[in-house]
Design a protein around this motif. Structure first.
Motif, PDB file in Angstrom:
ATOM      1  N   VAL A  23       0.838  -1.206   0.000  1.00  0.00           N
ATOM      2  CA  VAL A  23       0.000   0.000   0.000  1.00  0.00           C
ATOM      3  C   VAL A  23       0.874   1.257   0.000  1.00  0.00           C
ATOM      4  CG1 VAL A  23      -1.669   1.345   1.363  1.00  0.00           C
ATOM      5  CG2 VAL A  23      -2.033  -1.098   1.019  1.00  0.00           C
ATOM      6  N   ILE A  24       1.918   1.278   0.823  1.00  0.00           N
ATOM      7  CA  ILE A  24       2.802   2.455   0.872  1.00  0.00           C
ATOM      8  C   ILE A  24       3.477   2.686  -0.479  1.00  0.00           C
ATOM      9  CG2 ILE A  24       4.985   3.322   1.826  1.00  0.00           C
ATOM     10  CD1 ILE A  24       4.041   2.231   4.561  1.00  0.00           C
ATOM     11  N   ILE A  25       3.990   1.632  -1.090  1.00  0.00           N
ATOM     12  CA  ILE A  25       4.654   1.771  -2.395  1.00  0.00           C
ATOM     13  C   ILE A  25       3.656   2.237  -3.455  1.00  0.00           C
ATOM     14  CG2 ILE A  25       5.775   0.482  -4.273  1.00  0.00           C
ATOM     15  CD1 ILE A  25       7.153  -1.188  -2.001  1.00  0.00           C
ATOM     16  N   ASP A  26       2.471   1.638  -3.471  1.00  0.00           N
ATOM     17  CA  ASP A  26       1.440   1.999  -4.439  1.00  0.00           C
ATOM     18  C   ASP A  26       0.989   3.447  -4.254  1.00  0.00           C
ATOM     19  OD1 ASP A  26      -0.309   1.176  -6.622  1.00  0.00           O
ATOM     20  OD2 ASP A  26      -1.948   1.308  -5.162  1.00  0.00           O
ATOM     21  N   CYS A  27       0.756   3.849  -3.000  1.00  0.00           N
ATOM     22  CA  CYS A  27       0.301   5.217  -2.730  1.00  0.00           C
ATOM     23  C   CYS A  27       1.368   6.236  -3.092  1.00  0.00           C
ATOM     24  CB  CYS A  27      -0.090   5.370  -1.263  1.00  0.00           C
ATOM     25  SG  CYS A  27      -1.657   4.569  -0.876  1.00  0.00           S
ATOM     26  N   SER A  28       2.617   5.900  -2.845  1.00  0.00           N
ATOM     27  CA  SER A  28       3.704   6.809  -3.211  1.00  0.00           C
ATOM     28  C   SER A  28       3.725   7.040  -4.717  1.00  0.00           C
ATOM     29  CB  SER A  28       5.032   6.232  -2.734  1.00  0.00           C
ATOM     30  OG  SER A  28       6.089   7.094  -3.070  1.00  0.00           O
ATOM     31  N   LYS A  29       3.555   5.963  -5.483  1.00  0.00           N
ATOM     32  CA  LYS A  29       3.526   6.075  -6.949  1.00  0.00           C
ATOM     33  C   LYS A  29       2.347   6.915  -7.424  1.00  0.00           C
ATOM     34  CE  LYS A  29       5.813   1.684  -7.888  1.00  0.00           C
ATOM     35  NZ  LYS A  29       5.592   0.273  -8.195  1.00  0.00           N
ATOM     36  N   LYS A  30       1.212   6.805  -6.691  1.00  0.00           N
ATOM     37  CA  LYS A  30      -0.004   7.521  -7.085  1.00  0.00           C
ATOM     38  C   LYS A  30      -0.105   8.905  -6.457  1.00  0.00           C
ATOM     39  CE  LYS A  30      -2.679   3.343  -7.870  1.00  0.00           C
ATOM     40  NZ  LYS A  30      -3.737   2.456  -7.353  1.00  0.00           N
ATOM     41  N   LYS A  31       0.945   9.316  -5.740  1.00  0.00           N
ATOM     42  CA  LYS A  31       1.012  10.642  -5.102  1.00  0.00           C
ATOM     43  C   LYS A  31      -0.044  10.838  -4.012  1.00  0.00           C
ATOM     44  CE  LYS A  31       4.144  12.329  -8.107  1.00  0.00           C
ATOM     45  NZ  LYS A  31       5.361  11.567  -7.963  1.00  0.00           N
ATOM     46  N   ILE A  32      -0.495   9.748  -3.408  1.00  0.00           N
ATOM     47  CA  ILE A  32      -1.400   9.845  -2.256  1.00  0.00           C
ATOM     48  C   ILE A  32      -0.528  10.157  -1.048  1.00  0.00           C
ATOM     49  CG2 ILE A  32      -2.987   8.553  -0.761  1.00  0.00           C
ATOM     50  CD1 ILE A  32      -3.767   6.955  -3.334  1.00  0.00           C
ATOM     51  N   LYS A  33      -0.905  11.158  -0.272  1.00  0.00           N
ATOM     52  CA  LYS A  33      -0.031  11.673   0.782  1.00  0.00           C
ATOM     53  C   LYS A  33      -0.248  11.040   2.145  1.00  0.00           C
ATOM     54  CE  LYS A  33       2.212  14.195  -1.845  1.00  0.00           C
ATOM     55  NZ  LYS A  33       3.269  13.369  -2.359  1.00  0.00           N
ATOM     56  N   GLU A  34      -1.471  10.557   2.437  1.00  0.00           N
ATOM     57  CA  GLU A  34      -1.749  10.007   3.760  1.00  0.00           C
ATOM     58  C   GLU A  34      -2.488   8.682   3.656  1.00  0.00           C
ATOM     59  OE1 GLU A  34      -3.749  12.734   6.350  1.00  0.00           O
ATOM     60  OE2 GLU A  34      -2.244  14.277   6.107  1.00  0.00           O
ATOM     61  N   ILE A  35      -2.077   7.749   4.525  1.00  0.00           N
ATOM     62  CA  ILE A  35      -2.725   6.441   4.593  1.00  0.00           C
ATOM     63  C   ILE A  35      -3.144   6.220   6.034  1.00  0.00           C
ATOM     64  CG2 ILE A  35      -2.525   3.974   4.120  1.00  0.00           C
ATOM     65  CD1 ILE A  35       0.159   4.816   2.586  1.00  0.00           C
ATOM     66  N   LEU A  36      -4.409   5.922   6.230  1.00  0.00           N
ATOM     67  CA  LEU A  36      -4.915   5.608   7.561  1.00  0.00           C
ATOM     68  C   LEU A  36      -5.093   4.095   7.629  1.00  0.00           C
ATOM     69  CD1 LEU A  36      -5.949   6.889  10.227  1.00  0.00           C
ATOM     70  CD2 LEU A  36      -8.235   6.743   9.256  1.00  0.00           C
ATOM     71  N   PHE A  37      -4.211   3.433   8.384  1.00  0.00           N
ATOM     72  CA  PHE A  37      -4.309   1.986   8.570  1.00  0.00           C
ATOM     73  C   PHE A  37      -5.118   1.722   9.834  1.00  0.00           C
ATOM     74  CE2 PHE A  37      -0.296   2.063   6.072  1.00  0.00           C
ATOM     75  CZ  PHE A  37      -0.658   1.182   5.063  1.00  0.00           C
ATOM     76  N   ILE A  38      -6.215   0.989   9.701  1.00  0.00           N
ATOM     77  CA  ILE A  38      -7.036   0.633  10.850  1.00  0.00           C
ATOM     78  C   ILE A  38      -6.516  -0.687  11.409  1.00  0.00           C
ATOM     79  CG2 ILE A  38      -9.378   0.152  11.672  1.00  0.00           C
ATOM     80  CD1 ILE A  38      -8.944   3.018  10.494  1.00  0.00           C
ATOM     81  N   THR A  39      -6.044  -0.657  12.654  1.00  0.00           N
ATOM     82  CA  THR A  39      -5.513  -1.867  13.277  1.00  0.00           C
ATOM     83  C   THR A  39      -6.497  -2.466  14.263  1.00  0.00           C
ATOM     84  OG1 THR A  39      -4.466  -0.577  15.033  1.00  0.00           O
ATOM     85  CG2 THR A  39      -3.131  -1.067  13.085  1.00  0.00           C
ATOM     86  N   GLY A  40      -7.392  -1.657  14.786  1.00  0.00           N
ATOM     87  CA  GLY A  40      -8.307  -2.103  15.829  1.00  0.00           C
ATOM     88  C   GLY A  40      -7.614  -2.041  17.177  1.00  0.00           C
TER      89      GLY A  40
END
Length: 103
Positions: free
Chosen positions: A26-43
């Protein structure tokens, strides 16, 4: 072209190894797509039944293992600006907010 600034990804029910692989992808994919923030839900591991204590422990571990995994993985740590606990509205201690660098 519309660029999303933030995405949310749920890690509930995954083992530590599964979660780490997904976090990396997800981090690699988002970096390529220029997405700046990822919210990972861990519970928080609070909602499991007595018969499912193991899963509860796994969820709680994700909160700590995912940031460790990010910081020790050279191929993704270079993409990450910060790893923090989000606001309560966004999940608080049951989530991890990853901000990515501008590359």
């Amino acid at each position: 072209e519309i660029v999303k600034k933030k995405i949310k990804f749920d890690l509930h029910g995954l083992t530590l190894n599964q979660a780490n692989e997904i976090v990396k992808d997800v981090i690699i994919d988002c970096s390529k797509k220029k997405i700046k923030e990822i919210l990972f839900i861990t519970g928080k591991g609070l909602h499991s039944s007595d018969t499912d204590v193991y899963k509860s422990a796994e969820l709680n571990k994700l909160r700590y293992s995912v940031p460790d995994f990010i910081s020790t993985s050279s191929d993704i740590s270079k993409l990450v600006l910060s790893v923090t606990t989000p606001s309560e509205k966004e999940g608080g201690k049951g989530a991890i907010l990853v901000k990515l660098r501008n590359l």
